[in-house]
Scaffold this motif. Structure first.
Motif, PDB file in Angstrom:
ATOM      1  N   GLN A  53      40.910 107.641  59.040  1.00 58.21           N
ATOM      2  CA  GLN A  53      41.794 108.582  59.719  1.00 58.21           C
ATOM      3  C   GLN A  53      41.120 109.946  59.842  1.00 58.21           C
ATOM      4  O   GLN A  53      40.543 110.441  58.868  1.00 58.21           O
ATOM      5  N   PRO A  54      41.164 110.574  61.025  1.00 58.86           N
ATOM      6  CA  PRO A  54      40.613 111.931  61.149  1.00 58.86           C
ATOM      7  C   PRO A  54      41.360 112.897  60.236  1.00 58.86           C
ATOM      8  O   PRO A  54      42.596 112.900  60.199  1.00 58.86           O
ATOM      9  N   CYS A  56      41.262 117.028  58.245  1.00 60.05           N
ATOM     10  CA  CYS A  56      40.679 118.357  58.114  1.00 60.05           C
ATOM     11  C   CYS A  56      39.565 118.300  57.076  1.00 60.05           C
ATOM     12  O   CYS A  56      39.758 117.783  55.976  1.00 60.05           O
ATOM     13  N   LEU A  63      44.550 114.892  61.007  1.00 55.42           N
ATOM     14  CA  LEU A  63      44.397 115.619  62.260  1.00 55.42           C
ATOM     15  C   LEU A  63      44.687 114.679  63.426  1.00 55.42           C
ATOM     16  O   LEU A  63      44.402 113.492  63.362  1.00 55.42           O
ATOM     17  N   ASP A  64      45.233 115.255  64.493  1.00 55.87           N
ATOM     18  CA  ASP A  64      45.528 114.465  65.689  1.00 55.87           C
ATOM     19  C   ASP A  64      44.410 114.528  66.724  1.00 55.87           C
ATOM     20  O   ASP A  64      44.436 113.807  67.714  1.00 55.87           O
ATOM     21  N   ASP A  65      43.444 115.415  66.510  1.00 54.47           N
ATOM     22  CA  ASP A  65      42.375 115.571  67.493  1.00 54.47           C
ATOM     23  C   ASP A  65      41.032 115.577  66.785  1.00 54.47           C
ATOM     24  O   ASP A  65      40.930 115.219  65.609  1.00 54.47           O
ATOM     25  N   VAL A  66      40.001 116.011  67.492  1.00 55.82           N
ATOM     26  CA  VAL A  66      38.645 115.956  66.942  1.00 55.82           C
ATOM     27  C   VAL A  66      38.249 117.246  66.234  1.00 55.82           C
ATOM     28  O   VAL A  66      37.097 117.425  65.864  1.00 55.82           O
ATOM     29  N   ALA A  67      39.201 118.173  66.048  1.00 52.81           N
ATOM     30  CA  ALA A  67      38.889 119.412  65.339  1.00 52.81           C
ATOM     31  C   ALA A  67      38.459 119.099  63.904  1.00 52.81           C
ATOM     32  O   ALA A  67      38.873 118.100  63.315  1.00 52.81           O
ATOM     33  N   THR A  68      37.622 119.961  63.338  1.00 52.23           N
ATOM     34  CA  THR A  68      37.159 119.732  61.974  1.00 52.23           C
ATOM     35  C   THR A  68      38.014 120.450  60.939  1.00 52.23           C
ATOM     36  O   THR A  68      37.993 120.085  59.764  1.00 52.23           O
ATOM     37  N   CYS A  70      42.041 122.167  60.168  1.00 49.73           N
ATOM     38  CA  CYS A  70      43.429 122.278  60.618  1.00 49.73           C
ATOM     39  C   CYS A  70      43.788 123.749  60.798  1.00 49.73           C
ATOM     40  O   CYS A  70      43.072 124.652  60.333  1.00 49.73           O
TER      41      CYS A  70
END
Length: 249
Positions: A53-54, A56, A63-68, A70
């Motif tokens: 799961q992605p 932080c 996380l819901d997106d590809v950001a590293t 939160c």
């Protein structure tokens, strides 16, 4: 390089762990109860632990997106630098930790350490700490429970990572209420000045990368307070290694 005494102690601990596994835990899966030689059966592993799961990078919240990072960590950076977790603290996997912590099923600790080790190996960027420090319990709670679940997980994890374990690095100098019984807005104050670094170990922290080991991370105030104490004593980096992460509500 381990000494002969350390190797003998590790062999004795391994034998004791195997005896506990056969005595305390029956030959069945700890989650579904199906008969199997492993503590966790392959179907349960595949169903509940098969997906990455992605998260932080700093606090390990989903996380819901590809950001590293939160939004919370971007706004208020914690004292620790990164966090690795094996799974979310949610049913049915939370039962593994509840059985260990409140059922004294110590033979589950190596399994939890193994699952955390697998999560560490799955990290694309990973810098191994120079030593591991379990979150300490206060004297009253340790006497009541009889063991520190964080230490029970940290012992086999240290062997898997081949990283020294320093169980007496940190001291809980103030008994606090259990965070689960404290209102969210009071949790940070509940842990203020709760931890200190043992004076005899403080010199070894200068410029050191410390790995803090715990069973569950909820608000993060506990590990943040301990990370703050480590950084104040000179640690250069603090990584949190926690079996389960409570998802934000």
């Amino acid at each position: 390089m381990r000494t002969a005494t350390q190797l003998r102690l590790e062999a004795a601990w391994q034998a004791l762990r195997q005896w506990l596994g056969a005595t305390v835990l029956p030959a069945q899966c700890a989650l579904c109860g199906i008969g199997c030689p492993q503590v966790l059966c392959p179907p349960c592993r595949a169903q509940y632990l098969g997906q990455i799961q992605p998260r932080c990078r700093q606090c390990a919240n989903p996380l819901d997106d590809v950001a590293t990072l939160c939004g919370r960590c971007l706004r208020h950076r914690p004292a620790y630098d990164d966090t690795v977790t094996a799974f979310d603290y949610a049913a049915p996997l939370d039962q593994l930790l509840l059985q260990l912590k409140f059922g004294a099923r110590l033979a589950l600790a190596p399994l939890l350490a193994e699952l955390l080790h697998v999560a560490i190996q799955q990290q694309t960027v990973w810098e191994a700490p120079q030593l591991l420090c379990p979150v300490p319990l206060g004297p009253a709670r340790l006497a009541e429970r009889g063991f520190n679940q964080a230490l029970e997980i940290a012992r086999p994890l240290a062997r898997l990572l081949d990283v020294p374990l320093q169980p007496r690095l940190a001291l809980r100098v103030r008994d606090t209420r259990a965070q689960s019984g404290v209102a969210p807005q009071e949790r940070q104050a509940n842990l203020a000045h709760a931890f200190a670094i043992a004076p005899e170990h403080a010199p070894s922290l200068h410029g050191c990368h410390v790995g803090i080991v715990d069973d569950v991370m909820s608000s993060g105030h506990t590990v943040n307070a301990l990370a703050t104490a480590c950084k104040s004593a000179g640690a250069a980096r603090v990584s949190i290694l926690v079996v389960a992460r409570t998802p934000p509500h």
